[in-house]
Design a protein around this motif. Structure first.
Motif, mmCIF file in Angstrom:
data_model
loop_
_atom_site.group_PDB
_atom_site.id
_atom_site.type_symbol
_atom_site.label_atom_id
_atom_site.label_comp_id
_atom_site.label_asym_id
_atom_site.label_seq_id
_atom_site.Cartn_x
_atom_site.Cartn_y
_atom_site.Cartn_z
ATOM 1 N N ALA A 108 0.824 -1.209 0.000
ATOM 2 C CA ALA A 108 0.000 0.000 0.000
ATOM 3 C C ALA A 108 0.859 1.261 0.000
ATOM 4 C CB ALA A 108 -0.937 -0.011 1.211
ATOM 5 N N LEU A 109 1.932 1.251 0.777
ATOM 6 C CA LEU A 109 2.817 2.416 0.819
ATOM 7 C C LEU A 109 3.567 2.600 -0.503
ATOM 8 C CD1 LEU A 109 4.253 2.027 4.442
ATOM 9 C CD2 LEU A 109 2.499 3.637 3.648
ATOM 10 N N LEU A 110 3.991 1.495 -1.122
ATOM 11 C CA LEU A 110 4.663 1.581 -2.423
ATOM 12 C C LEU A 110 3.731 2.146 -3.496
ATOM 13 C CD1 LEU A 110 6.667 -1.787 -2.523
ATOM 14 C CD2 LEU A 110 7.611 0.534 -2.396
ATOM 15 N N LEU A 111 2.439 1.823 -3.400
ATOM 16 C CA LEU A 111 1.455 2.334 -4.358
ATOM 17 C C LEU A 111 1.032 3.760 -4.037
ATOM 18 C CD1 LEU A 111 -0.784 -0.859 -4.744
ATOM 19 C CD2 LEU A 111 0.842 0.055 -6.413
ATOM 20 N N GLY A 112 1.529 4.304 -2.913
ATOM 21 C CA GLY A 112 1.209 5.677 -2.559
ATOM 22 C C GLY A 112 -0.168 5.878 -1.977
ATOM 23 N N TRP A 113 -0.703 4.856 -1.309
ATOM 24 C CA TRP A 113 -2.076 4.937 -0.786
ATOM 25 C C TRP A 113 -2.161 5.535 0.607
ATOM 26 C CZ3 TRP A 113 -4.254 -0.526 -2.419
ATOM 27 C CH2 TRP A 113 -4.385 -0.550 -3.814
ATOM 28 N N GLY A 114 -1.058 5.696 1.293
ATOM 29 C CA GLY A 114 -1.087 6.311 2.608
ATOM 30 C C GLY A 114 -1.163 5.311 3.745
ATOM 31 N N PRO A 115 -0.962 5.784 4.973
ATOM 32 C CA PRO A 115 -0.873 4.889 6.135
ATOM 33 C C PRO A 115 -2.179 4.175 6.489
ATOM 34 C CG PRO A 115 -0.791 7.195 6.815
ATOM 35 C CD PRO A 115 -0.684 7.188 5.331
ATOM 36 N N VAL A 116 -3.327 4.846 6.326
ATOM 37 C CA VAL A 116 -4.598 4.201 6.675
ATOM 38 C C VAL A 116 -4.855 3.005 5.762
ATOM 39 C CG1 VAL A 116 -7.095 4.505 6.866
ATOM 40 C CG2 VAL A 116 -5.570 6.337 7.602
ATOM 41 N N ALA A 117 -4.677 3.203 4.461
ATOM 42 C CA ALA A 117 -4.837 2.095 3.516
ATOM 43 C C ALA A 117 -3.815 0.997 3.790
ATOM 44 C CB ALA A 117 -4.690 2.601 2.084
ATOM 45 N N ALA A 118 -2.635 1.372 4.271
ATOM 46 C CA ALA A 118 -1.610 0.376 4.595
ATOM 47 C C ALA A 118 -2.071 -0.522 5.738
ATOM 48 C CB ALA A 118 -0.298 1.067 4.969
ATOM 49 N N VAL A 119 -2.699 0.066 6.756
ATOM 50 C CA VAL A 119 -3.213 -0.733 7.872
ATOM 51 C C VAL A 119 -4.318 -1.676 7.388
ATOM 52 C CG1 VAL A 119 -4.385 -0.638 10.107
ATOM 53 C CG2 VAL A 119 -2.607 1.024 9.573
ATOM 54 N N VAL A 120 -5.165 -1.199 6.499
ATOM 55 C CA VAL A 120 -6.255 -2.029 5.966
ATOM 56 C C VAL A 120 -5.703 -3.180 5.134
ATOM 57 C CG1 VAL A 120 -8.263 -2.058 4.441
ATOM 58 C CG2 VAL A 120 -7.911 -0.129 5.986
ATOM 59 N N LEU A 121 -4.802 -2.881 4.197
ATOM 60 C CA LEU A 121 -4.260 -3.927 3.332
ATOM 61 C C LEU A 121 -3.412 -4.916 4.127
ATOM 62 C CD1 LEU A 121 -4.369 -4.820 0.418
ATOM 63 C CD2 LEU A 121 -2.316 -3.489 -0.045
ATOM 64 N N ALA A 122 -2.811 -4.469 5.225
ATOM 65 C CA ALA A 122 -2.085 -5.383 6.105
ATOM 66 C C ALA A 122 -3.028 -6.441 6.657
ATOM 67 C CB ALA A 122 -1.427 -4.605 7.245
ATOM 68 N N GLY A 123 -4.239 -6.040 7.041
ATOM 69 C CA GLY A 123 -5.220 -7.004 7.540
ATOM 70 C C GLY A 123 -5.701 -7.949 6.460
ATOM 71 N N VAL A 124 -5.855 -7.433 5.237
ATOM 72 C CA VAL A 124 -6.298 -8.269 4.123
ATOM 73 C C VAL A 124 -5.318 -9.406 3.865
ATOM 74 C CG1 VAL A 124 -6.730 -8.279 1.620
ATOM 75 C CG2 VAL A 124 -7.625 -6.421 3.042
ATOM 76 N N THR A 125 -4.024 -9.104 3.916
ATOM 77 C CA THR A 125 -3.018 -10.132 3.632
ATOM 78 C C THR A 125 -2.691 -10.993 4.848
ATOM 79 O OG1 THR A 125 -1.222 -8.567 4.126
ATOM 80 C CG2 THR A 125 -1.952 -8.721 1.846
ATOM 81 N N TRP A 126 -3.067 -10.542 6.031
ATOM 82 C CA TRP A 126 -2.727 -11.251 7.274
ATOM 83 C C TRP A 126 -3.661 -12.428 7.542
ATOM 84 C CZ3 TRP A 126 -3.719 -8.499 12.607
ATOM 85 C CH2 TRP A 126 -3.418 -9.390 13.651
ATOM 86 N N ILE A 127 -4.962 -12.218 7.455
ATOM 87 C CA ILE A 127 -5.949 -13.176 7.955
ATOM 88 C C ILE A 127 -6.211 -14.282 6.944
ATOM 89 C CG2 ILE A 127 -8.266 -13.445 8.892
ATOM 90 C CD1 ILE A 127 -6.507 -11.725 10.634
#
Length: 412
Positions: A108-127
């Motif tokens: 998410a950070l590499l795509l330039g989406w910002g920290p909030v989107a990074a926290v969300v996408l982290a959950g998507v790939t985690w669970i």
């Protein structure tokens, strides 16, 4: 055409299509989740048959689907089981979170989406997907394997972490300040701790109050209680899903078993509607631009999940084959990745996040069952080729050692 007639036709067509897709998936023994997502893409804006009057009802059904998914998840575990897993397997949960959440955040950070989107996408790939994995274990006859409790422990810790993670992203997506977000998290943690405490000490009394010999009364009480608590939780900016999960944990014994049997068909119906609803809000034309990042993320996080399962099984003293089986089984993502992404889509923080999550889940929900089946034999073949042949004088000894190292496992 009258709006009510059109609604019945549209919604009836959706349910019929989902039923046929589910039967098709069962015939070929794979998860119906990707087919439900594709159906949503077909019925959504930019799809083949865009919906009209029934979309609002589908949205309500999707919200009920999330609540029932988390309720049924809570019914699977007792409070004592959760406490025991926290004490014995918390290190596996930490390794799981580190290896699988960080790639999503980094993307998410590499795509330039910002920290909030990074926290969300982290959950998507985690669970991982508990539903898909449970079905795969049953289909492969591995429920009695020595590595299966390790797999289930990782899943339990992931599910329990939802009670902390969902309030965090709910506060972030709502755009609340640091003080308000901290208060929301404190309320969520306090509620979770209180429910666990009450469930451990008074779970029998709660279950006795809810329990009934009449299936109709049991269904109404459990469903009504769940929706009430979910609504109150959402009013407190915690998360309706967390409220439902905690209700499931509080119930045990005959009440939990009876509620599970009664609510399973409803869960399956509304969960399917939820996947369709998520697909409805994803324009098919928006998927090709994010397909390459989704594929790269799928490859990386499939590897990190295999590493997680291998490490956790090795720590539990499982043999090499069991370690590879544990890792391969954990690869599938599904319902909870979509739940997390759905919160972000509703808030509108990043238009491309929904399409990327859809593509990502479509890839791994298909690859997951294949990984569970073939990771161990493929790894055994590759490591066998690299292993140097033992001297002739040591052949007998090494054979005895390999037999001792590899205990009997059901379904091997």
């Amino acid at each position: 055409m009258h709006s009510s007639a059109r609604f019945l036709i549209e919604f009836g067509a959706i349910i019929l299509a989902l039923g046929l897709l589910g039967r098709f998936a069962a015939r070929f023994q794979f998860s119906p989740i990707p087919l439900y997502l594709l159906a949503g893409l077909a019925f959504g804006e930019g799809g083949l048959l865009p919906l009209g009057t029934s979309e609002e009802f589908v949205a309500i059904g999707a919200e009920i689907g999330v609540i029932l998914l988390l309720l049924m998840l809570g019914l699977e575990y007792s409070a004592s089981d959760l406490v025991s897993n926290l004490k014995t397997q918390y290190t596996a949960g930490l390794v799981d979170a580190a290896l699988n959440a960080l790639p999503g955040a980094a993307m998410a950070l590499l795509l330039g989406w910002g920290p909030v989107a990074a926290v969300v996408l982290a959950g998507v790939t985690w669970i991982s997907s508990s539903g898909v994995i449970a079905k795969v274990l049953g289909d492969l006859g591995r429920l009695g394997n020595r590595e299966t409790p390790v797999i289930l422990s990782v899943l339990v810790l992931e599910d329990l972490s939802m009670a902390v993670y969902l309030p965090i992203i709910t506060a972030l997506l709502a755009g609340t300040g640091l003080a308000a977000g901290s208060l929301t998290l404190a309320v969520a943690l306090g509620a979770a701790a209180l429910v666990l405490l009450v469930a451990v000490r008074y779970g029998r009394h709660i279950s006795r109050f809810v329990s009934s010999d009449d299936p109709e009364k049991l269904l109404l009480v459990v469903l009504g209680l769940t929706l009430l608590v979910a609504g109150l939780a959402q009013q407190l900016q915690v998360s309706a899903a967390v409220g439902a999960f905690l209700v499931g944990i509080a119930l045990s014994g005959e009440a939990a078993e009876g509620a599970h049997n009664l609510l399973s068909p409803l869960r399956d119906l509304f969960a399917a509607v939820f996947f369709v609803f998520f697909g409805l809000h994803t324009d098919p034309a928006s998927i090709p631009p994010v397909l390459l990042p989704a594929l790269a993320l799928a490859v990386v996080t499939a590897g990190t999940k295999i590493a997680t399962g291998y490490w956790a099984a090795r720590r539990a003293g499982i043999s090499a084959k069991g370690r590879w089986r544990a890792g391969g089984t954990l690869v599938a993502r599904g319902e909870f990745s979509i739940v997390i992404a759905g919160l972000a889509v509703t808030s509108g923080i990043e238009p491309s996040l929904g399409p990327l999550a859809t593509a990502y889940v479509l890839i791994l929900v298909i690859v997951g069952p294949l990984s569970a089946r073939y990771t161990e034999p493929l790894a055994t073949r590759l490591t066998g080729r690299r292993r140097k042949p033992a001297p002739a004088s040591d052949t007998a000894d090494s054979g005895l050692e390999s037999v001792a190292e590899e205990p009997h496992e059901v379904g091997q």
